[in-house]
Design a protein around this motif. Structure first.
Motif, PDB file in Angstrom:
ATOM      1  N   LEU A  51       0.846  -1.075  -0.176  1.00  0.00           N
ATOM      2  CA  LEU A  51       0.187  -0.156   0.031  1.00  0.00           C
ATOM      3  C   LEU A  51       0.653   1.182  -0.105  1.00  0.00           C
ATOM      4  N   GLN A  52       1.901   1.097   0.842  1.00  0.00           N
ATOM      5  CA  GLN A  52       2.796   2.564   0.869  1.00  0.00           C
ATOM      6  C   GLN A  52       3.679   2.799  -0.329  1.00  0.00           C
ATOM      7  N   GLN A  53       3.942   1.551  -1.365  1.00  0.00           N
ATOM      8  CA  GLN A  53       4.409   1.611  -2.445  1.00  0.00           C
ATOM      9  C   GLN A  53       3.595   2.109  -3.535  1.00  0.00           C
ATOM     10  N   GLN A  54       2.329   1.771  -3.463  1.00  0.00           N
ATOM     11  CA  GLN A  54       1.499   2.404  -4.125  1.00  0.00           C
ATOM     12  C   GLN A  54       0.943   3.952  -4.029  1.00  0.00           C
ATOM     13  N   ILE A  55       1.166   4.159  -2.800  1.00  0.00           N
ATOM     14  CA  ILE A  55       0.754   5.813  -2.483  1.00  0.00           C
ATOM     15  C   ILE A  55       2.232   6.426  -3.031  1.00  0.00           C
ATOM     16  N   ASN A  56       3.501   5.949  -2.835  1.00  0.00           N
ATOM     17  CA  ASN A  56       4.647   6.676  -3.152  1.00  0.00           C
ATOM     18  C   ASN A  56       4.558   6.776  -4.945  1.00  0.00           C
ATOM     19  N   ASP A  57       3.962   5.824  -5.600  1.00  0.00           N
ATOM     20  CA  ASP A  57       3.692   5.853  -6.917  1.00  0.00           C
ATOM     21  C   ASP A  57       2.778   6.971  -7.431  1.00  0.00           C
ATOM     22  N   LEU A  58       1.713   6.966  -6.619  1.00  0.00           N
ATOM     23  CA  LEU A  58       0.743   7.815  -6.886  1.00  0.00           C
ATOM     24  C   LEU A  58       1.263   9.285  -6.785  1.00  0.00           C
ATOM     25  N   GLN A  59       2.067   9.565  -5.722  1.00  0.00           N
ATOM     26  CA  GLN A  59       2.664  10.794  -5.535  1.00  0.00           C
ATOM     27  C   GLN A  59       3.640  11.239  -6.501  1.00  0.00           C
ATOM     28  N   ASP A  60       4.257  10.317  -7.090  1.00  0.00           N
ATOM     29  CA  ASP A  60       5.283  10.587  -8.074  1.00  0.00           C
ATOM     30  C   ASP A  60       4.535  10.871  -9.336  1.00  0.00           C
ATOM     31  N   GLU A  61       3.178  10.189  -9.562  1.00  0.00           N
ATOM     32  CA  GLU A  61       2.512  10.722 -10.714  1.00  0.00           C
ATOM     33  C   GLU A  61       1.917  12.066 -10.605  1.00  0.00           C
ATOM     34  N   VAL A  62       1.359  12.314  -9.541  1.00  0.00           N
ATOM     35  CA  VAL A  62       0.827  13.730  -9.281  1.00  0.00           C
ATOM     36  C   VAL A  62       1.865  14.758  -9.514  1.00  0.00           C
ATOM     37  N   SER A  63       3.041  14.453  -8.845  1.00  0.00           N
ATOM     38  CA  SER A  63       4.270  15.292  -9.203  1.00  0.00           C
ATOM     39  C   SER A  63       4.336  15.685 -10.461  1.00  0.00           C
ATOM     40  N   GLU A  64       4.651  14.367 -11.373  1.00  0.00           N
ATOM     41  CA  GLU A  64       4.860  14.672 -12.631  1.00  0.00           C
ATOM     42  C   GLU A  64       3.859  15.354 -13.470  1.00  0.00           C
ATOM     43  N   LEU A  65       2.579  14.868 -13.166  1.00  0.00           N
ATOM     44  CA  LEU A  65       1.444  15.743 -13.926  1.00  0.00           C
ATOM     45  C   LEU A  65       1.565  17.171 -13.436  1.00  0.00           C
ATOM     46  N   ARG A  66       1.844  17.586 -12.055  1.00  0.00           N
ATOM     47  CA  ARG A  66       1.905  18.942 -11.909  1.00  0.00           C
ATOM     48  C   ARG A  66       2.784  19.782 -12.489  1.00  0.00           C
ATOM     49  N   GLY A  67       4.046  19.028 -12.754  1.00  0.00           N
ATOM     50  CA  GLY A  67       5.304  19.673 -13.591  1.00  0.00           C
ATOM     51  C   GLY A  67       4.797  19.997 -15.002  1.00  0.00           C
ATOM     52  N   VAL A  68       4.022  18.949 -15.668  1.00  0.00           N
ATOM     53  CA  VAL A  68       3.329  19.117 -16.897  1.00  0.00           C
ATOM     54  C   VAL A  68       2.296  20.013 -17.197  1.00  0.00           C
ATOM     55  N   THR A  69       1.638  20.220 -16.128  1.00  0.00           N
ATOM     56  CA  THR A  69       0.503  21.292 -15.991  1.00  0.00           C
ATOM     57  C   THR A  69       1.146  22.658 -15.895  1.00  0.00           C
ATOM     58  N   GLU A  70       2.413  22.664 -15.137  1.00  0.00           N
ATOM     59  CA  GLU A  70       3.133  24.024 -15.002  1.00  0.00           C
ATOM     60  C   GLU A  70       3.753  24.590 -16.334  1.00  0.00           C
ATOM     61  N   THR A  71       4.147  23.365 -17.019  1.00  0.00           N
ATOM     62  CA  THR A  71       5.000  23.695 -18.134  1.00  0.00           C
ATOM     63  C   THR A  71       3.934  24.208 -19.344  1.00  0.00           C
ATOM     64  N   HIS A  72       2.822  23.536 -19.345  1.00  0.00           N
ATOM     65  CA  HIS A  72       1.762  24.084 -20.253  1.00  0.00           C
ATOM     66  C   HIS A  72       1.262  25.252 -19.719  1.00  0.00           C
ATOM     67  N   THR A  73       1.111  25.586 -18.801  1.00  0.00           N
ATOM     68  CA  THR A  73       0.830  26.991 -18.296  1.00  0.00           C
ATOM     69  C   THR A  73       1.728  27.981 -18.660  1.00  0.00           C
ATOM     70  N   TYR A  74       3.064  27.648 -18.497  1.00  0.00           N
ATOM     71  CA  TYR A  74       3.959  28.667 -18.641  1.00  0.00           C
ATOM     72  C   TYR A  74       4.064  28.884 -20.170  1.00  0.00           C
ATOM     73  N   LYS A  75       3.830  28.101 -21.103  1.00  0.00           N
ATOM     74  CA  LYS A  75       3.822  28.052 -22.473  1.00  0.00           C
ATOM     75  C   LYS A  75       2.687  29.048 -22.973  1.00  0.00           C
TER      76      LYS A  75
END
Length: 245
Positions: A51-75
């Motif tokens: 369960l903790q591994q799944q939570i860590n994976d989800l947190q990584d995915e959220v961080s990655e999506l946040r970075g993509v969103t910020e990049t698109h927002t900047y453009k």
């Protein structure tokens, strides 16, 4: 005497027969229960780890999506800023035309054919040509000498801070960070009323990031937020501050 001894022995035998015998089957059941409990604890521990591994994976995915969103927002913000810049330049040029005496104007096609950037052009024409090299023709390398010539020939022009900003942006895109830094600094230091100052502060912070000066970059991003809280540059600066923690 013998009868008495016999009676005693018989009584002892009866007592021994009545004594409780340890139930070995109960001991086996207890051992099995302990084993089951151990297996349950181990299974629960493995489930918690999973369960903790799944939570860590989800947190990584959220961080990655946040970075993509910020990049698109900047453009997207950059596109909006370019459109806003173009509209502002049009308004300024129209205002200047109204204040100046009517003069014959060469067709735009003839202006763009002049290979000596700003060589025989008026102030407005030279600036138009340099900006069009970016916004219309996308000849970014040619735009650099065009803006440099404009600054040399028209040092008192109202477009000088914008010319420095454009040069900084062009040089930044070529990873010529110290040169870009010089032009952004001119906008920040010499033209406090320029509409490009907030953008120059933001880009200067980005330059410092590229040069490894994260503390200096954070200071400039905070300056944008403090001095221009309602601007698009401030929104971008806030996202940079959140990213840097």
């Amino acid at each position: 005497m013998r009868l008495t001894l016999l009676a005693v022995l018989l009584a002892s035998g009866a007592s021994i027969a009545d004594a409780p015998v340890t139930d070995l089957s109960n001991s086996g059941q207890l051992s099995e229960q302990v084993s089951q409990l151990k297996r349950l604890i181990q299974a629960r521990g493995a489930a918690q780890v999973n369960l903790q591994q799944q939570i860590n994976d989800l947190q990584d995915e959220v961080s990655e999506l946040r970075g993509v969103t910020e990049t698109h927002t900047y453009k997207l913000e950059q596109i909006v800023d370019r459109q806003r810049e173009l509209y502002l330049e049009i308004e300024r040029r129209l205002s200047n035309v109204q204040q100046m005496a009517p003069q014959p104007v060469e067709p735009a096609v003839e202006i763009q054919k002049n290979e000596q950037y700003g060589g025989t052009l008026s102030e407005n024409e030279a600036y138009d040509q340099a900006v069009n090299l970016i916004l219309k023709e996308r000849r970014y390398d040619d735009a650099i000498p065009a803006f440099e010539t404009f600054i040399d020939k028209f040092p008192k022009s109202i477009y000088i801070p914008n010319a420095h900003y454009w040069l900084g942006q062009l040089l930044f895109n070529k990873a010529m960070y110290p040169e870009a830094q010089m032009h952004f600094d001119k906008v920040i230091s010499l033209y406090p009323d320029s509409n490009k100052r907030s953008d120059a502060l933001l880009k200067q912070g980005t330059v410092l990031q590229k040069l490894g000066d994260n503390a200096g970059a954070k200071k400039l991003f905070q300056q944008v937020v403090d001095e221009y809280p309602e601007s698009n540059s401030a929104n971008l600066a806030k996202s940079r501050l959140l990213t840097k923690g």
